[in-house]
Design a protein around this motif. Sequence first.
Motif, PDB file in Angstrom:
ATOM      1  N   ILE A   5       0.865  -1.189   0.000  1.00  0.00           N
ATOM      2  CA  ILE A   5       0.000   0.000   0.000  1.00  0.00           C
ATOM      3  C   ILE A   5       0.899   1.235   0.000  1.00  0.00           C
ATOM      4  N   ILE A   6       0.459   2.254  -0.739  1.00  0.00           N
ATOM      5  CA  ILE A   6       1.193   3.522  -0.835  1.00  0.00           C
ATOM      6  C   ILE A   6       0.435   4.563  -0.032  1.00  0.00           C
ATOM      7  N   THR A   7       1.153   5.271   0.842  1.00  0.00           N
ATOM      8  CA  THR A   7       0.529   6.256   1.725  1.00  0.00           C
ATOM      9  C   THR A   7       1.193   7.612   1.521  1.00  0.00           C
ATOM     10  N   ASP A   8       0.404   8.572   1.026  1.00  0.00           N
ATOM     11  CA  ASP A   8       0.890   9.943   0.810  1.00  0.00           C
ATOM     12  C   ASP A   8      -0.320  10.841   0.711  1.00  0.00           C
ATOM     13  N   ASP A   9      -0.235  12.048   1.277  1.00  0.00           N
ATOM     14  CA  ASP A   9      -1.402  12.938   1.230  1.00  0.00           C
ATOM     15  C   ASP A   9      -1.573  13.606  -0.132  1.00  0.00           C
ATOM     16  N   SER A  35      -4.184   8.321   2.331  1.00  0.00           N
ATOM     17  CA  SER A  35      -3.700   9.698   2.335  1.00  0.00           C
ATOM     18  C   SER A  35      -3.067  10.092   3.662  1.00  0.00           C
ATOM     19  N   ASN A  36      -3.128   9.197   4.662  1.00  0.00           N
ATOM     20  CA  ASN A  36      -2.470   9.458   5.948  1.00  0.00           C
ATOM     21  C   ASN A  36      -2.306   8.141   6.702  1.00  0.00           C
ATOM     22  N   GLY A  37      -1.632   8.204   7.838  1.00  0.00           N
ATOM     23  CA  GLY A  37      -1.330   6.991   8.599  1.00  0.00           C
ATOM     24  C   GLY A  37      -2.558   6.285   9.131  1.00  0.00           C
ATOM     25  N   VAL A  38      -3.581   7.042   9.520  1.00  0.00           N
ATOM     26  CA  VAL A  38      -4.804   6.427  10.061  1.00  0.00           C
ATOM     27  C   VAL A  38      -5.482   5.572   9.001  1.00  0.00           C
ATOM     28  N   GLU A  39      -5.594   6.115   7.774  1.00  0.00           N
ATOM     29  CA  GLU A  39      -6.195   5.344   6.674  1.00  0.00           C
ATOM     30  C   GLU A  39      -5.367   4.101   6.356  1.00  0.00           C
ATOM     31  N   ALA A  40      -4.047   4.258   6.417  1.00  0.00           N
ATOM     32  CA  ALA A  40      -3.172   3.109   6.144  1.00  0.00           C
ATOM     33  C   ALA A  40      -3.394   1.995   7.159  1.00  0.00           C
ATOM     34  N   LEU A  41      -3.519   2.352   8.443  1.00  0.00           N
ATOM     35  CA  LEU A  41      -3.755   1.349   9.478  1.00  0.00           C
ATOM     36  C   LEU A  41      -5.071   0.610   9.259  1.00  0.00           C
ATOM     37  N   ASP A  50       2.365  -6.799   2.921  1.00  0.00           N
ATOM     38  CA  ASP A  50       3.772  -7.090   3.182  1.00  0.00           C
ATOM     39  C   ASP A  50       4.619  -5.826   3.311  1.00  0.00           C
ATOM     40  N   LEU A  51       4.231  -4.760   2.565  1.00  0.00           N
ATOM     41  CA  LEU A  51       5.058  -3.552   2.506  1.00  0.00           C
ATOM     42  C   LEU A  51       4.189  -2.304   2.502  1.00  0.00           C
ATOM     43  N   VAL A  52       4.586  -1.331   3.310  1.00  0.00           N
ATOM     44  CA  VAL A  52       3.953  -0.002   3.313  1.00  0.00           C
ATOM     45  C   VAL A  52       5.009   1.004   2.876  1.00  0.00           C
ATOM     46  N   ILE A  53       4.701   1.763   1.805  1.00  0.00           N
ATOM     47  CA  ILE A  53       5.562   2.879   1.400  1.00  0.00           C
ATOM     48  C   ILE A  53       4.824   4.146   1.796  1.00  0.00           C
ATOM     49  N   THR A  54       5.444   4.947   2.658  1.00  0.00           N
ATOM     50  CA  THR A  54       4.727   6.096   3.204  1.00  0.00           C
ATOM     51  C   THR A  54       5.574   7.367   3.159  1.00  0.00           C
ATOM     52  N   ASP A  55       4.868   8.483   2.966  1.00  0.00           N
ATOM     53  CA  ASP A  55       5.533   9.778   3.045  1.00  0.00           C
ATOM     54  C   ASP A  55       5.862  10.072   4.496  1.00  0.00           C
ATOM     55  N   MET A  56       6.872  10.903   4.687  1.00  0.00           N
ATOM     56  CA  MET A  56       7.275  11.295   6.029  1.00  0.00           C
ATOM     57  C   MET A  56       6.249  12.264   6.637  1.00  0.00           C
ATOM     58  N   ARG A  57       5.917  13.299   5.871  1.00  0.00           N
ATOM     59  CA  ARG A  57       5.043  14.354   6.398  1.00  0.00           C
ATOM     60  C   ARG A  57       3.631  14.198   5.842  1.00  0.00           C
TER      61      ARG A  57
END
Length: 530
Positions: A5-9, A35-41, A50-57
């Motif tokens: 899953i890709i996580t970025d706002d 679009s944010n960490g809560v949605e990713a969870l 298996d893998l989460v690619i996420t933006d820092m901010r």
Amino acid sequence: MLKVIITDDEIQIRKGLRMKVNWKEEGFQIVGEASNGVEALELLRYLNIDLVITDMRMPIMDGIELAKRCQQEFPNVRVVVLSGYSDFEYVRGSLKEGVKDYLLKPVAPDELIEVLSKIRKEVEEEKRIQAESARLRRLVHSQLQEVQEQYLLYLVKEEWPELNMVTERLRQLQLEDLVNEEGEVQFVTVEIREKEYNPNRLKELWLPFQMLCKEIAKDHPKTYSFYDPSYANMIQFLQVLDSENRDSPSRLVKEIQQTVKRLLKLETVVGIGNVTCGITNFKTGYISSLLAWSQSQLGSQSQVLDGSNVKEEVFEFSPEIERKLTNGIESVNYEVFKENIYILLEGNRNHSIMSFTFAANRVLFLLGSLARKYNIETNDFQRGMWNCQQSIWELNSQTKVIEHLLQLAKLIIEKVHVARFSNGKVIVASVQQYLEQHYANEISLSMLSELFHINSAHLSETFKHTVGQNFSDYLVQLRLQKARQFLKDKELKIIDVANLTGFSNSGYFSTVFKKYFGQTPVEFRNSLDS
């Protein structure tokens, strides 16, 4: 395919990442975006990721906080953080917070491919090990096998009752192969080592290694494996030899080394012991395999140390000296013990290093057995045992080894003295521990009174006062509780369970079982499926 899953706002960033590489070709499938960490969870809770690619901010929950939550709730998920150059040091310092890797923006395709390749290999290796462990766990690991292994350890480390009790227990445990006093046996010690010394990896692979050894032992006739907690990262094998399998140990060793290297990517150091005859020489054979192993070189390379050609006279430890040492401890007579230690370890000036090490180990085993008998294995005592074992292997000084043995003996004698003159609780606890090991044998109060040097009538009265029931009722209930455990193993027949727990026949066993539990053994077993 590994799921990502890709996580970025920013939606454009997410689209850009999709187009950077051929994900399918790299062995990945993008199954969701957030679009944010809560949605990713939320996605992680219902998708097998298996893998989460996420933006820092990101708003609401940033990438570092997401990584921390992943580490807590989804420890098998890898997290890769995207960051700008200004956040580089912060992100790099967060690797311990659950971040597996990081990529600087703008993300270069070749850098992304490199990270994906690295993660794919790690995940595939981890899943392969997990699958292998699961497959091995599915092998029949019965209650019977566990008790067999515990009894083998008992035979090579503990004081024995009479030989006929041992042979009877071996038959109960379906280990008839070991009963022949003329039969030859050989012990093999196998230790696992890691190329780049990594205790955590050895710890992770310990269970797969144990299960692998059990599987290998099953493929070799008359071969049994067991684990001795005194020696880390080791499994012990016992092989019964006959005219048809004289070369069996070498074939066993070859298969162990090849299989462990292929499946677990570990090195193995193997010690092959002397060939010995009969149960009474099991301790000698076991120690000889440990002695062979102790000659190994430091380092991670695989090695085989064959001690089977060592002269038999090296391994001499008479029943008479064992009895004198034991009597010194149990009669609370330190001077008698000390005198016989010096006779054994210093009296023979022609001792070789090997023979001295063997004799010292036999004494150490004897002291460990007595400590367990009187239930006095404190942390201080365990530390003393370990220090003594180290001094025996290192053998910098015979005097140092003897001093360690005498210190341990003094500790045990002090505890035995307390037990003798206490209100009986210590002795009763020791008796209970003995019954835990020997519940299936014919055990009487008179036998226990001799074993623990206490008057039979006094032991009976003290036992009932301390435990709250008489000795015979306690023993029956202990046997029945063990029987309930054995009944969970569907491979065992009811008559097998009766024999394993010390009941003379299945009819009597069923009657007593129903009296205590309100259902027959068969009814109890059937109730487990309902």
